[in-house]
Design a protein around this motif. Structure first.
Motif, PDB file in Angstrom:
ATOM      1  N   MET A 171     -19.053  -5.461   9.897  1.00 25.20           N
ATOM      2  CA  MET A 171     -17.806  -4.715  10.017  1.00 25.20           C
ATOM      3  C   MET A 171     -16.631  -5.665   9.846  1.00 25.20           C
ATOM      4  O   MET A 171     -16.647  -6.790  10.334  1.00 25.20           O
ATOM      5  N   THR A 172     -15.609  -5.191   9.147  1.00 30.55           N
ATOM      6  CA  THR A 172     -14.463  -6.009   8.795  1.00 30.55           C
ATOM      7  C   THR A 172     -13.216  -5.132   8.796  1.00 30.55           C
ATOM      8  O   THR A 172     -13.298  -3.930   8.559  1.00 30.55           O
ATOM      9  N   ILE A 173     -12.046  -5.752   9.055  1.00 30.85           N
ATOM     10  CA  ILE A 173     -10.790  -5.051   8.861  1.00 30.85           C
ATOM     11  C   ILE A 173      -9.957  -5.792   7.828  1.00 30.85           C
ATOM     12  O   ILE A 173     -10.046  -7.012   7.698  1.00 30.85           O
ATOM     13  N   LEU A 174      -9.148  -5.047   7.079  1.00 24.14           N
ATOM     14  CA  LEU A 174      -8.222  -5.615   6.104  1.00 24.14           C
ATOM     15  C   LEU A 174      -6.814  -5.451   6.648  1.00 24.14           C
ATOM     16  O   LEU A 174      -6.405  -4.340   7.001  1.00 24.14           O
ATOM     17  N   VAL A 175      -6.067  -6.553   6.724  1.00 23.21           N
ATOM     18  CA  VAL A 175      -4.717  -6.548   7.280  1.00 23.21           C
ATOM     19  C   VAL A 175      -3.735  -6.964   6.202  1.00 23.21           C
ATOM     20  O   VAL A 175      -3.848  -8.064   5.646  1.00 23.21           O
ATOM     21  N   THR A 176      -2.773  -6.099   5.883  1.00 23.84           N
ATOM     22  CA  THR A 176      -1.723  -6.484   4.945  1.00 23.84           C
ATOM     23  C   THR A 176      -0.547  -7.080   5.721  1.00 23.84           C
ATOM     24  O   THR A 176      -0.266  -6.664   6.839  1.00 23.84           O
ATOM     25  N   GLY A 177       0.132  -8.053   5.115  1.00 21.53           N
ATOM     26  CA  GLY A 177       1.253  -8.684   5.801  1.00 21.53           C
ATOM     27  C   GLY A 177       0.832  -9.515   6.994  1.00 21.53           C
ATOM     28  O   GLY A 177       1.603  -9.739   7.923  1.00 21.53           O
ATOM     29  N   GLY A 178      -0.387 -10.030   6.960  1.00 21.03           N
ATOM     30  CA  GLY A 178      -0.940 -10.737   8.113  1.00 21.03           C
ATOM     31  C   GLY A 178      -0.428 -12.143   8.321  1.00 21.03           C
ATOM     32  O   GLY A 178      -0.817 -12.797   9.299  1.00 21.03           O
ATOM     33  N   ALA A 179       0.452 -12.639   7.439  1.00 17.39           N
ATOM     34  CA  ALA A 179       1.074 -13.946   7.659  1.00 17.39           C
ATOM     35  C   ALA A 179       2.501 -13.813   8.165  1.00 17.39           C
ATOM     36  O   ALA A 179       3.174 -14.815   8.400  1.00 17.39           O
ATOM     37  N   GLY A 180       2.973 -12.584   8.306  1.00 21.07           N
ATOM     38  CA  GLY A 180       4.305 -12.348   8.853  1.00 21.07           C
ATOM     39  C   GLY A 180       4.287 -12.416  10.368  1.00 21.07           C
ATOM     40  O   GLY A 180       3.262 -12.709  10.998  1.00 21.07           O
ATOM     41  N   PHE A 181       5.419 -12.126  10.960  1.00 20.78           N
ATOM     42  CA  PHE A 181       5.565 -12.259  12.406  1.00 20.78           C
ATOM     43  C   PHE A 181       4.601 -11.363  13.184  1.00 20.78           C
ATOM     44  O   PHE A 181       3.724 -11.842  13.920  1.00 20.78           O
ATOM     45  N   ILE A 182       4.717 -10.053  13.005  1.00 20.11           N
ATOM     46  CA  ILE A 182       3.867  -9.135  13.779  1.00 20.11           C
ATOM     47  C   ILE A 182       2.426  -9.207  13.287  1.00 20.11           C
ATOM     48  O   ILE A 182       1.480  -9.248  14.080  1.00 20.11           O
ATOM     49  N   GLY A 183       2.249  -9.256  11.971  1.00 20.96           N
ATOM     50  CA  GLY A 183       0.903  -9.291  11.416  1.00 20.96           C
ATOM     51  C   GLY A 183       0.110 -10.504  11.861  1.00 20.96           C
ATOM     52  O   GLY A 183      -1.066 -10.393  12.231  1.00 20.96           O
ATOM     53  N   SER A 184       0.728 -11.681  11.846  1.00 18.65           N
ATOM     54  CA  SER A 184       0.002 -12.894  12.248  1.00 18.65           C
ATOM     55  C   SER A 184      -0.324 -12.870  13.735  1.00 18.65           C
ATOM     56  O   SER A 184      -1.419 -13.288  14.143  1.00 18.65           O
ATOM     57  N   LEU A 217      -4.161 -13.115  15.097  1.00 15.39           N
ATOM     58  CA  LEU A 217      -4.543 -14.111  16.104  1.00 15.39           C
ATOM     59  C   LEU A 217      -5.058 -13.433  17.363  1.00 15.39           C
ATOM     60  O   LEU A 217      -6.060 -13.871  17.959  1.00 15.39           O
ATOM     61  N   ASP A 218      -4.406 -12.366  17.790  1.00 18.15           N
ATOM     62  CA  ASP A 218      -4.828 -11.641  18.981  1.00 18.15           C
ATOM     63  C   ASP A 218      -6.198 -10.991  18.767  1.00 18.15           C
ATOM     64  O   ASP A 218      -7.062 -11.029  19.643  1.00 18.15           O
ATOM     65  N   TRP A 219      -6.393 -10.402  17.581  1.00 16.14           N
ATOM     66  CA  TRP A 219      -7.663  -9.741  17.261  1.00 16.14           C
ATOM     67  C   TRP A 219      -8.821 -10.729  17.346  1.00 16.14           C
ATOM     68  O   TRP A 219      -9.843 -10.468  17.985  1.00 16.14           O
ATOM     69  N   LEU A 220      -8.656 -11.887  16.714  1.00 14.65           N
ATOM     70  CA  LEU A 220      -9.750 -12.855  16.647  1.00 14.65           C
ATOM     71  C   LEU A 220      -9.908 -13.637  17.948  1.00 14.65           C
ATOM     72  O   LEU A 220     -10.923 -14.319  18.139  1.00 14.65           O
ATOM     73  N   SER A 221      -8.936 -13.531  18.850  1.00 15.19           N
ATOM     74  CA  SER A 221      -9.104 -14.156  20.158  1.00 15.19           C
ATOM     75  C   SER A 221     -10.004 -13.337  21.063  1.00 15.19           C
ATOM     76  O   SER A 221     -10.526 -13.851  22.064  1.00 15.19           O
ATOM     77  N   SER A 222     -10.201 -12.068  20.706  1.00 15.47           N
ATOM     78  CA  SER A 222     -10.992 -11.183  21.570  1.00 15.47           C
ATOM     79  C   SER A 222     -12.106 -10.460  20.837  1.00 15.47           C
ATOM     80  O   SER A 222     -12.777  -9.618  21.423  1.00 15.47           O
ATOM     81  N   SER A 223     -12.297 -10.769  19.547  1.00 13.04           N
ATOM     82  CA  SER A 223     -13.314 -10.076  18.758  1.00 13.04           C
ATOM     83  C   SER A 223     -13.877 -11.011  17.688  1.00 13.04           C
ATOM     84  O   SER A 223     -13.152 -11.869  17.170  1.00 13.04           O
ATOM     85  N   GLU A 247     -15.168  -9.612  14.998  1.00 12.95           N
ATOM     86  CA  GLU A 247     -15.124  -8.824  13.767  1.00 12.95           C
ATOM     87  C   GLU A 247     -14.191  -9.499  12.768  1.00 12.95           C
ATOM     88  O   GLU A 247     -13.022  -9.745  13.066  1.00 12.95           O
ATOM     89  N   PRO A 248     -14.680  -9.811  11.574  1.00 14.40           N
ATOM     90  CA  PRO A 248     -13.888 -10.565  10.601  1.00 14.40           C
ATOM     91  C   PRO A 248     -12.627  -9.824  10.153  1.00 14.40           C
ATOM     92  O   PRO A 248     -12.557  -8.592  10.178  1.00 14.40           O
TER      93      PRO A 248
END
Length: 352
Positions: A1-14, A18-24, A26-27
């Motif tokens: 299972m994977t999620i795709l994040v657009t704008g993930g290097a911006g302020f809210i996206g990043s 970081l928050d997602w991968l600190s607790s999961s 899932e790639p």
């Protein structure tokens, strides 16, 4: 299972990634065009982490989006990518029309094609989560009730109009094609990794440099402030349990005037990094108001609490202290993000 994040290097996206991968485990596949506000350094801690894949690219590139969906088979697409600075939308609206409207349309079409070919179980599980703003609702009077999800859209800037258009597209793709969508409209975010052209980081950075702290108009414009990791937790809650086709407003329950924000930042800096010249409040400078400046935004976040049990973990007092401390602890990040083009922009925009 994977999620795709657009704008993930911006302020809210990043912060979300970081928050997602600190607790999961899932790639995450991050797609970002790395324009002025997209900073790959925001994701530097994930270098070498097999759970994270970064792709430099434009959300208006339908072929690239389709390729990523086919290759990584995500269970969700979370759409953070946007041009978001109101002042920039006033001086150059074209980029906002392209990214926020055309880009959202391109993503919706790519997601629809991908979703329609999934097996029944994967099709039922897929989500397109659109991240939007409270600015689509327009401006409130001092005694008006906060924005509820049923509030009529009344955007007043090119930025908010482009986001309102994108919200309508997402709604239409759900009602016309059945695409399983979720929309969240958030209040003003603040916290670490915020590009220093927005109010709070600009005040911190300018104060530390001994520069003027520019405040539009009389400084009494009111916003509801949401700590960025609280926003991330709210998005996780909506993604996990939100009803399809629904909108959820995400707010911090922190209405404050711009002037009060600046006074709070100055007081914290006086405590944490005293200046020999006296209180940082001496640097406050009032400048000409921007065109069409909305007077007040306020979010009614009772729906997300009632349906999904979410409330912000941070008060403004705790969140702003963490934010100021982060900027004090990361001067190198600030120095690197402050390019010559950024300094030219601030000089151009904030004139007395």
């Amino acid at each position: 299972m994977t999620i795709l994040v657009t704008g993930g290097a911006g302020f809210i996206g990043s912060n979300f990634v970081l928050d997602w991968l600190s607790s999961s485990d899932e790639p995450v596949v991050t797609l970002d065009a790395l324009t002025y506000a997209g900073n790959l350094e925001n994701l530097a801690s994930l270098a070498g982490d097999a759970r994270h894949i970064f792709v430099k690219g434009d959300i208006c590139d339908g072929a690239l989006v389709a390729k990523l969906l086919a290759e990584h088979q995500p269970r969700a697409l979370l759409h953070f990518a946007a041009e978001s600075h109101v002042d920039r939308s006033i001086s150059g609206p074209g980029a906002f029309m392209r990214t926020n409207i055309e880009g959202t349309y391109t993503l919706l079409e790519a997601a629809r094609a991908y979703w329609s070919e999934l097996g029944e179980a994967d099709k039922a599980a897929f989500r397109f989560h659109h991240v939007s703003t409270d600015e689509v609702y327009g401006s409130l009077g001092a005694d008006d009730a906060p924005f509820a999800e049923t509030k009529t859209y009344e955007p007043n800037s090119p930025y908010s109009a482009s986001k309102a258009a994108s919200d309508h597209l997402v709604r239409a793709w759900h009602h016309t094609y059945g695409l399983p969508v979720l929309t969240t409209n958030c209040s003003n975010n603040y916290g670490p990794l915020h590009f220093p052209e927005k109010l709070i980081p600009l005040m911190i950075v300018n104060a530390l440099a001994g520069k003027a702290l520019p405040i539009y108009g009389d400084g009494k414009n009111v916003r509801d402030w949401l700590y960025v990791t609280d926003h991330a937790s709210a998005i996780r809650a909506v993604l996990a349990g939100g009803r399809l086709g629904e909108t959820y407003n995400i707010g911090g329950w922190n209405e404050m005037t711009n002037l009060d924000i600046v006074h709070t930042v100055c007081a914290l800096l006086d405590e944490l990094r005293p200046d020999a010249g006296g209180s940082y409040k001496r640097l406050i400078t009032y400048v000409k108001d921007r065109p069409g400046h909305d007077r007040r935004y306020a979010i009614d976040a009772r729906k997300i609490e009632r349906e999904l049990g979410w409330r912000p973990a941070e008060t403004f007092a705790t969140g702003i202290r963490k934010t100021v401390q982060w900027y004090l602890d990361h001067p190198e990040w600030v120095a690197r993000v402050q390019s010559g083009a950024y300094r030219d922009w601030v000089a151009q925009q904030y004139t007395a």
